[in-house]
Design a protein around this motif. Sequence first.
Motif, mmCIF file in Angstrom:
data_model
loop_
_atom_site.group_PDB
_atom_site.id
_atom_site.type_symbol
_atom_site.label_atom_id
_atom_site.label_comp_id
_atom_site.label_asym_id
_atom_site.label_seq_id
_atom_site.Cartn_x
_atom_site.Cartn_y
_atom_site.Cartn_z
ATOM 1 N N ASP A 41 7.621 -3.250 -37.275
ATOM 2 C CA ASP A 41 8.353 -2.045 -36.896
ATOM 3 C C ASP A 41 9.844 -2.344 -36.756
ATOM 4 N N SER A 45 15.540 2.288 -37.305
ATOM 5 C CA SER A 45 15.458 3.138 -38.502
ATOM 6 C C SER A 45 14.187 3.978 -38.515
ATOM 7 N N GLU A 47 11.247 2.813 -39.282
ATOM 8 C CA GLU A 47 10.370 2.343 -40.348
ATOM 9 C C GLU A 47 9.223 1.495 -39.803
ATOM 10 N N GLN A 58 9.264 -5.944 -48.915
ATOM 11 C CA GLN A 58 10.502 -5.328 -48.430
ATOM 12 C C GLN A 58 11.547 -6.383 -48.086
#
Length: 138
Positions: A41, A45, A47, A58
């Motif tokens: 996490d 942001s 995300e 990522q």
Amino acid sequence: MDADDRTNDRTRAAIEEHWRASESGENEAEHAIYAEDAILDYPQSGERFRGRATILAQRGGHPAERHFTVLRIAGRSNRWVSECIITYDGVPTYAVSLMEFARDHVVHETQYFADAFSAPAWRAALAEPMPGRTIAVA
């Protein structure tokens, strides 16, 4: 040394290896610490990345040149904290990583990021520089 101490030593070594591999760009070694179904996490942001493969993808696709300096690792049992400076294309960002372990792997990590900022002039007389740092006053 009891079993808890041995587990803590093993966990600390795994975290140190994670950050060493992060710095040297060894993607597979960097992500070996995560469970297959781990969650990462980024609260700032909003995300959430689900699964070791997604976490690796990522990070592996990050366009910046990155360097990692670990300032401190603390924890025991299944909860550990790393305080780091992550430098992106020469610009330092302070990061705190909270890792929760189960069965020798990270099952949930939360990372917080903060940019450096100048200290306000009104508290300059109260502060001293942290080791290795200077104080920039606004």
